[in-house]
Scaffold this motif. Sequence first.
Motif, PDB file in Angstrom:
ATOM      1  N   VAL A 168      45.679  36.320  31.412  1.00 44.44           N
ATOM      2  CA  VAL A 168      46.401  36.861  32.337  1.00 44.44           C
ATOM      3  C   VAL A 168      46.647  35.626  33.182  1.00 44.44           C
ATOM      4  O   VAL A 168      47.841  35.546  33.613  1.00 44.44           O
ATOM      5  N   GLY A 169      45.529  35.285  33.946  1.00 48.25           N
ATOM      6  CA  GLY A 169      45.529  34.191  34.897  1.00 48.25           C
ATOM      7  C   GLY A 169      44.568  34.122  35.563  1.00 48.25           C
ATOM      8  O   GLY A 169      43.277  34.310  34.985  1.00 48.25           O
ATOM      9  N   ARG A 170      44.524  33.557  36.997  1.00 50.81           N
ATOM     10  CA  ARG A 170      43.239  33.258  37.738  1.00 50.81           C
ATOM     11  C   ARG A 170      43.227  33.764  39.021  1.00 50.81           C
ATOM     12  O   ARG A 170      44.712  34.146  39.622  1.00 50.81           O
ATOM     13  N   LEU A 171      42.290  34.015  39.773  1.00 49.80           N
ATOM     14  CA  LEU A 171      42.284  34.846  41.043  1.00 49.80           C
ATOM     15  C   LEU A 171      42.524  33.608  42.037  1.00 49.80           C
ATOM     16  O   LEU A 171      42.118  32.476  42.025  1.00 49.80           O
ATOM     17  N   THR A 172      43.392  34.015  43.034  1.00 48.08           N
ATOM     18  CA  THR A 172      43.740  33.246  44.234  1.00 48.08           C
ATOM     19  C   THR A 172      42.871  33.783  45.362  1.00 48.08           C
ATOM     20  O   THR A 172      41.808  33.409  45.792  1.00 48.08           O
ATOM     21  N   ASP A 173      43.947  34.375  46.117  1.00 46.68           N
ATOM     22  CA  ASP A 173      43.365  34.912  47.435  1.00 46.68           C
ATOM     23  C   ASP A 173      42.506  36.224  47.002  1.00 46.68           C
ATOM     24  O   ASP A 173      42.869  36.960  46.423  1.00 46.68           O
ATOM     25  N   VAL A 174      41.153  36.140  47.731  1.00 42.23           N
ATOM     26  CA  VAL A 174      40.233  37.049  47.257  1.00 42.23           C
ATOM     27  C   VAL A 174      39.721  37.635  48.607  1.00 42.23           C
ATOM     28  O   VAL A 174      39.432  37.005  49.500  1.00 42.23           O
ATOM     29  N   ALA A 175      39.942  38.961  48.906  1.00 46.39           N
ATOM     30  CA  ALA A 175      39.504  39.768  49.928  1.00 46.39           C
ATOM     31  C   ALA A 175      38.471  40.466  49.540  1.00 46.39           C
ATOM     32  O   ALA A 175      37.728  40.369  48.740  1.00 46.39           O
ATOM     33  N   ASP A 176      37.704  41.419  50.559  1.00 44.52           N
ATOM     34  CA  ASP A 176      36.565  42.174  50.124  1.00 44.52           C
ATOM     35  C   ASP A 176      36.827  42.989  48.876  1.00 44.52           C
ATOM     36  O   ASP A 176      35.666  42.953  48.112  1.00 44.52           O
ATOM     37  N   HIS A 177      37.846  43.952  49.050  1.00 45.43           N
ATOM     38  CA  HIS A 177      37.859  44.738  47.890  1.00 45.43           C
ATOM     39  C   HIS A 177      39.269  44.743  47.305  1.00 45.43           C
ATOM     40  O   HIS A 177      39.795  45.863  46.663  1.00 45.43           O
ATOM     41  N   ALA A 178      39.962  43.382  47.473  1.00 48.00           N
ATOM     42  CA  ALA A 178      41.381  43.486  46.776  1.00 48.00           C
ATOM     43  C   ALA A 178      41.426  41.775  46.774  1.00 48.00           C
ATOM     44  O   ALA A 178      40.952  40.967  47.079  1.00 48.00           O
ATOM     45  N   SER A 179      42.277  41.376  45.742  1.00 51.15           N
ATOM     46  CA  SER A 179      42.724  40.028  45.250  1.00 51.15           C
ATOM     47  C   SER A 179      44.040  39.787  44.577  1.00 51.15           C
ATOM     48  O   SER A 179      44.631  41.050  44.182  1.00 51.15           O
ATOM     49  N   ARG A 180      44.235  38.311  44.563  1.00 49.45           N
ATOM     50  CA  ARG A 180      45.781  38.281  43.949  1.00 49.45           C
ATOM     51  C   ARG A 180      45.284  37.541  42.731  1.00 49.45           C
ATOM     52  O   ARG A 180      44.312  36.544  42.816  1.00 49.45           O
ATOM     53  N   ILE A 181      45.960  37.883  41.731  1.00 48.82           N
ATOM     54  CA  ILE A 181      45.918  36.898  40.274  1.00 48.82           C
ATOM     55  C   ILE A 181      47.202  36.147  40.208  1.00 48.82           C
ATOM     56  O   ILE A 181      48.367  36.580  40.395  1.00 48.82           O
ATOM     57  N   LEU A 182      46.957  35.063  40.192  1.00 46.56           N
ATOM     58  CA  LEU A 182      48.051  34.041  39.933  1.00 46.56           C
ATOM     59  C   LEU A 182      48.405  33.968  38.394  1.00 46.56           C
ATOM     60  O   LEU A 182      47.279  33.680  37.695  1.00 46.56           O
ATOM     61  N   LEU A 183      49.558  34.724  37.880  1.00 47.26           N
ATOM     62  CA  LEU A 183      49.787  34.869  36.477  1.00 47.26           C
ATOM     63  C   LEU A 183      49.953  33.501  35.892  1.00 47.26           C
ATOM     64  O   LEU A 183      50.621  32.573  36.538  1.00 47.26           O
ATOM     65  N   LEU A 184      49.704  33.545  34.679  1.00 49.08           N
ATOM     66  CA  LEU A 184      50.238  32.351  33.902  1.00 49.08           C
ATOM     67  C   LEU A 184      51.614  31.706  33.802  1.00 49.08           C
ATOM     68  O   LEU A 184      51.823  30.483  33.930  1.00 49.08           O
ATOM     69  N   THR A 185      52.565  32.608  34.327  1.00 54.06           N
ATOM     70  CA  THR A 185      53.905  32.263  34.179  1.00 54.06           C
ATOM     71  C   THR A 185      54.193  31.669  35.517  1.00 54.06           C
ATOM     72  O   THR A 185      55.392  31.454  35.590  1.00 54.06           O
ATOM     73  N   ASP A 186      53.473  31.774  36.594  1.00 50.61           N
ATOM     74  CA  ASP A 186      53.951  31.381  37.911  1.00 50.61           C
ATOM     75  C   ASP A 186      54.004  29.755  37.922  1.00 50.61           C
ATOM     76  O   ASP A 186      53.451  29.108  37.197  1.00 50.61           O
TER      77      ASP A 186
END
Lengths: 296, 171
Positions: A168-186
Amino acid sequence: MRLQRTGIVAILQPIRALLVRFAVISLMAVAFALMMVGKAEVVVVDRTRAAVVGAAAPVIDALSRPISTAVSAYHHVAGLFDAYAENQALKAEIARLKAVDQASAKLTAENAMLRDLTRLVPDNPVNFVSARVVGEGGGPFVRSVLINAGSRDGVARGQAVITGNGLVGRLTDVADHASRILLLTDLNSRVPVVIEETRERAILAGDNSERPSLAYLPPDARISSGQRVVTSGSGGVLPPGLPVGTVVVGRDGVPRVQTFVAWNKLEFVRIVDFGLDDDELPEAARPPAKRVGGAR
Amino acid sequence: MTPTFVQEAGRSVLAILPLLATAVLVLFGAVPIRLPDFEAVAPVLSLAAVYFFAIYRPSLLPAPAVFGIGLFQDALLGLPFGLSALVLLGVYGVVVGQRAAFRGRPFLIAWAGFALVIPIAMAATWAIVSLLAGTLVPPTAVVFQALMTIAVYPLVNVLLAALARLLPGAG
């Protein structure tokens, strides 16, 4: 009209307009400066992003509940109409998979035997964290999604995110209980891949379109539609062999990859910790601090 | 607890309502919509809200609030940090200067103005993102997002007008 106003208003009005204009212009300058600074990867900006993601994810999740209920009701009704055709397709699929299953059982046994014979060093044990997609990223400009797992759940920046279908992609912004995935398509996504059949290496480069392109292919590469693309493991950031998609050569001759993951159906994902720790890697193989793999 | 204190507390709560409402609109932009065969391009509701307040009640959403909303949107959606703040302030600054042309005129005039401002704002965003990335972002989805944003403006206008009526003082 103006003459009838009291003196004080007549004086204050233009001053106020001037102040507003001054505030707007100076704040625009600050925003521009932030944008330039943010490009250079500043810790404060990164922390702010993570904090906002962490605070907003539960709220977005709550807001999305009524909408996802409506959408799943729609899927349910639409599914009823498609049931017969889908059933036929699934039966055909099962017949095909039975053959694959038998072949795979044979290969697994053979593989185990060969590993035993050659005393192959086993891969690192793999840890999974499952998470639900709670939010979506910035429309046409950024391809990312928010998930409800963060550092407290044992995930970290740079880790690979997969579904049962593929990467799917890789993790970028990581908070305590939430994060953002940078998708392959970005736009900023760069993943080292290999064409499974020919073993030719390339970089899977997102450009915000549905199908990322294959960059840095060798000039004499034998590329044709339908070839499977998997991660190559170069750079040591992602493990080798994760399924990515199949090659599609468009009319313009640019080789692109139709990903195995359907981007509008992302609901649950798995974050994979392959034990590829940064500290164990040589300096050159480490991912850049921000937007991992975001070579520009 | 004197009545004056309660009144003042009430007033300060009311004062942040426009900011809160705009923030909620930004949050809606990140709500996932999964429809088959439909690439969801959510409208940029923050643009609609900033446009509304710039015309009708700029005092309810001053420039620093617009700035804050922009940074919030950037952090939430993963956009280059400062980008939305820049674009929203640009729209705000231009529209505040022209608000005399819209006040007291029919809603259609304001909508037409919005339909003029949005393509420019989106084109600017597109140009900045493309420059920062060093490559051209596919423009199709951007055009679609601009159209979606223009299409939902009347709805945002109705909601925010209802909110503005609750609040004291004519902007």
